[in-house]
Design a protein around this motif. Structure first.
Motif, PDB file in Angstrom:
ATOM      1  N   GLY A 155      27.354   2.535  -1.343  1.00 61.45           N
ATOM      2  CA  GLY A 155      28.283   2.330  -0.235  1.00 61.45           C
ATOM      3  C   GLY A 155      29.650   1.914  -0.730  1.00 61.45           C
ATOM      4  N   ILE A 156      30.633   2.042   0.173  1.00 63.44           N
ATOM      5  CA  ILE A 156      32.021   1.676  -0.180  1.00 63.44           C
ATOM      6  C   ILE A 156      32.748   1.117   1.041  1.00 63.44           C
ATOM      7  N   PHE A 157      33.497   0.063   0.804  1.00 66.11           N
ATOM      8  CA  PHE A 157      34.501  -0.391   1.769  1.00 66.11           C
ATOM      9  C   PHE A 157      35.857  -0.116   1.126  1.00 66.11           C
ATOM     10  N   TYR A 158      36.832   0.308   1.929  1.00 61.02           N
ATOM     11  CA  TYR A 158      38.195   0.447   1.408  1.00 61.02           C
ATOM     12  C   TYR A 158      39.164  -0.185   2.394  1.00 61.02           C
ATOM     13  N   TRP A 159      39.943  -1.131   1.903  1.00 57.04           N
ATOM     14  CA  TRP A 159      40.925  -1.815   2.742  1.00 57.04           C
ATOM     15  C   TRP A 159      42.310  -1.482   2.177  1.00 57.04           C
ATOM     16  N   ALA A 160      42.859  -0.364   2.676  1.00 54.40           N
ATOM     17  CA  ALA A 160      44.094   0.191   2.098  1.00 54.40           C
ATOM     18  C   ALA A 160      45.241  -0.819   2.121  1.00 54.40           C
ATOM     19  N   GLU A 161      45.376  -1.542   3.235  1.00 52.28           N
ATOM     20  CA  GLU A 161      46.545  -2.419   3.391  1.00 52.28           C
ATOM     21  C   GLU A 161      46.585  -3.538   2.354  1.00 52.28           C
ATOM     22  N   ILE A 162      45.432  -3.912   1.820  1.00 52.84           N
ATOM     23  CA  ILE A 162      45.436  -4.968   0.795  1.00 52.84           C
ATOM     24  C   ILE A 162      45.006  -4.405  -0.574  1.00 52.84           C
ATOM     25  N   HIS A 163      44.988  -3.063  -0.656  1.00 56.53           N
ATOM     26  CA  HIS A 163      44.766  -2.374  -1.935  1.00 56.53           C
ATOM     27  C   HIS A 163      43.438  -2.785  -2.578  1.00 56.53           C
ATOM     28  N   ARG A 164      42.385  -2.825  -1.770  1.00 55.19           N
ATOM     29  CA  ARG A 164      41.104  -3.257  -2.327  1.00 55.19           C
ATOM     30  C   ARG A 164      39.981  -2.305  -1.940  1.00 55.19           C
ATOM     31  N   LEU A 202      36.126  -9.600   2.493  1.00 52.74           N
ATOM     32  CA  LEU A 202      36.017  -9.104   3.869  1.00 52.74           C
ATOM     33  C   LEU A 202      36.810 -10.020   4.805  1.00 52.74           C
ATOM     34  N   ASP A 203      36.709 -11.314   4.542  1.00 53.47           N
ATOM     35  CA  ASP A 203      37.458 -12.271   5.364  1.00 53.47           C
ATOM     36  C   ASP A 203      38.966 -12.009   5.235  1.00 53.47           C
ATOM     37  N   ASP A 204      39.443 -11.763   4.006  1.00 54.25           N
ATOM     38  CA  ASP A 204      40.867 -11.422   3.817  1.00 54.25           C
ATOM     39  C   ASP A 204      41.224 -10.178   4.634  1.00 54.25           C
ATOM     40  N   ALA A 205      40.324  -9.170   4.613  1.00 52.22           N
ATOM     41  CA  ALA A 205      40.598  -7.917   5.338  1.00 52.22           C
ATOM     42  C   ALA A 205      40.656  -8.183   6.842  1.00 52.22           C
ATOM     43  N   ILE A 206      39.762  -9.039   7.340  1.00 48.68           N
ATOM     44  CA  ILE A 206      39.772  -9.369   8.779  1.00 48.68           C
ATOM     45  C   ILE A 206      41.060 -10.118   9.121  1.00 48.68           C
ATOM     46  N   GLU A 207      41.422 -11.082   8.272  1.00 46.68           N
ATOM     47  CA  GLU A 207      42.640 -11.874   8.524  1.00 46.68           C
ATOM     48  C   GLU A 207      43.891 -10.999   8.475  1.00 46.68           C
ATOM     49  N   THR A 208      43.853  -9.922   7.680  1.00 42.86           N
ATOM     50  CA  THR A 208      45.010  -9.001   7.573  1.00 42.86           C
ATOM     51  C   THR A 208      45.070  -8.077   8.792  1.00 42.86           C
ATOM     52  N   LYS A 209      44.045  -8.172   9.670  1.00 46.11           N
ATOM     53  CA  LYS A 209      43.987  -7.369  10.908  1.00 46.11           C
ATOM     54  C   LYS A 209      43.851  -5.882  10.610  1.00 46.11           C
ATOM     55  N   TYR A 257      42.178  -2.385  10.745  1.00 51.34           N
ATOM     56  CA  TYR A 257      41.358  -1.788  11.801  1.00 51.34           C
ATOM     57  C   TYR A 257      39.958  -1.493  11.253  1.00 51.34           C
ATOM     58  N   GLU A 258      38.948  -1.987  11.930  1.00 47.51           N
ATOM     59  CA  GLU A 258      37.556  -1.822  11.521  1.00 47.51           C
ATOM     60  C   GLU A 258      37.316  -2.139  10.037  1.00 47.51           C
ATOM     61  N   PRO A 259      37.601  -3.367   9.629  1.00 46.59           N
ATOM     62  CA  PRO A 259      37.408  -3.732   8.222  1.00 46.59           C
ATOM     63  C   PRO A 259      35.938  -3.693   7.802  1.00 46.59           C
ATOM     64  N   ASN A 260      35.027  -3.666   8.796  1.00 48.43           N
ATOM     65  CA  ASN A 260      33.593  -3.630   8.480  1.00 48.43           C
ATOM     66  C   ASN A 260      33.048  -2.192   8.396  1.00 48.43           C
ATOM     67  N   ALA A 261      33.945  -1.196   8.455  1.00 46.51           N
ATOM     68  CA  ALA A 261      33.478   0.198   8.309  1.00 46.51           C
ATOM     69  C   ALA A 261      33.167   0.465   6.841  1.00 46.51           C
ATOM     70  N   MET A 262      31.975   0.960   6.576  1.00 44.88           N
ATOM     71  CA  MET A 262      31.632   1.271   5.180  1.00 44.88           C
ATOM     72  C   MET A 262      31.033   2.670   5.095  1.00 44.88           C
ATOM     73  N   VAL A 263      31.323   3.342   4.008  1.00 39.68           N
ATOM     74  CA  VAL A 263      30.697   4.637   3.762  1.00 39.68           C
ATOM     75  C   VAL A 263      29.311   4.365   3.194  1.00 39.68           C
ATOM     76  N   LEU A 264      28.339   5.040   3.741  1.00 36.68           N
ATOM     77  CA  LEU A 264      26.965   4.911   3.255  1.00 36.68           C
ATOM     78  C   LEU A 264      26.538   6.263   2.709  1.00 36.68           C
ATOM     79  N   ALA A 265      26.154   6.300   1.437  1.00 37.84           N
ATOM     80  CA  ALA A 265      25.726   7.569   0.831  1.00 37.84           C
ATOM     81  C   ALA A 265      24.225   7.524   0.565  1.00 37.84           C
ATOM     82  N   THR A 266      23.561   8.607   0.947  1.00 37.39           N
ATOM     83  CA  THR A 266      22.117   8.748   0.709  1.00 37.39           C
ATOM     84  C   THR A 266      21.929   9.991  -0.157  1.00 37.39           C
TER      85      THR A 266
END
Ligand SMILES: Cc1cc2nc3c(=O)[nH]c(=O)nc-3n(C[C@H](O)[C@H](O)[C@H](O)COP(=O)(O)O)c2cc1C
Length: 215
Positions: free
Chosen positions: A98-107, A37-44, A46-55
């Motif tokens: 849940g899922i986080f996706y950080w496209a710019e760093i392929h993670r 997450l820190d890498d995603a924040i440092e890469t700037k 947008y909204e790196p803390n957005a996560m999909v939540l499935a119920t």
């Protein structure tokens, strides 16, 4: 759609060659998650803390984005309306994913866990840091109910603004945090020619097993 189908066909991204190996992972998945997450924040991103939540309740899976806000005692915290569909679903069946996706760093980080309402102090602390506009809209929005127009909400906000004039907006009892105790983590790093690196963490009596998965 023909033109769009053509454009979709052209969407083919390649990922990097860099190796992501088991020895690069932290033994503690929460630490691994916060490193990424820190890498995603440092890469700037947008909204790196957005996560999909499935119920899932009564065989009806539903998903939506929420904003991850904190980690308290290794649990993931986010905030919402306690009478919203998602909240009622988690109270009926606390098993979530849940899922986080950080496209710019392929993670991608995927997880499963158990959700429950967070302690009031966590909700109060976070609510007090929200801008006043966000605090008032928490009061004004009966989340996911059908409304006639936007004015229904903006008029309510204006009324509440007067009601709480010259004072701090208190947190409504119907709004607050949820905490997720994660029991499964999966980390995905995109790699060239779809030879992606994937690792999962599963719990054992001593702690966590880490294993490589086929892409
Ligand atoms: C990027 C993003 C972040 C969001 N964060 C939150 C959040 O933290 N809490 C929340 O209640 N809704 C959030 N939403 C709105 C939800 O996705 C959803 O529309 C709303 O909570 C109603 O969901 P429900 O009907 O399943 O309860 C966010 C939406 C987006 C696109």
């Amino acid at each position: 759609m023909d033109n769009l189908s053509e454009k979709i066909k052209q969407l083919r991204n390649e990922y990097s060659d860099s190796d992501f190996l088991i020895e690069h992972l932290d033994k503690n998945p929460v630490k691994q998650f916060t490193n990424w997450l820190d890498d995603a924040i440092e890469t700037k991103i947008y909204e790196p803390n957005a996560m999909v939540l499935a119920t899932s309740v009564d065989n009806q899976p539903r998903s939506r984005y929420v904003l991850f806000k904190n980690i308290v005692e290794d649990k993931l915290i986010f905030h919402t309306h306690y009478e919203s569909p998602k909240a009622l679903e988690m109270l009926a069946n606390p098993n979530i994913s849940g899922i986080f996706y950080w496209a710019e760093i392929h993670r991608q980080v995927r997880f499963q866990g158990i959700a429950k309402k967070a302690d009031k102090t966590i909700s109060d602390e976070y609510f007090s840091t929200r801008p006043r506009g966000g605090q008032l809209s928490a009061w004004a929005s009966d989340q996911s109910s059908i409304i006639k127009n936007r004015e229904e909400v903006t008029n309510k906000i204006a009324e509440l603004d007067k009601k709480f004039e010259n004072q701090e907006v208190p947190r409504p009892d119907f709004w607050g945090g949820f905490e997720i105790e994660v029991n499964y983590w999966e980390f995905w790093q995109g790699r060239r020619n779809r030879t992606h690196d994937r690792f999962c963490y599963t719990q054992n009596t001593q702690g966590w097993n880490i294993e490589r998965m086929s892409p």
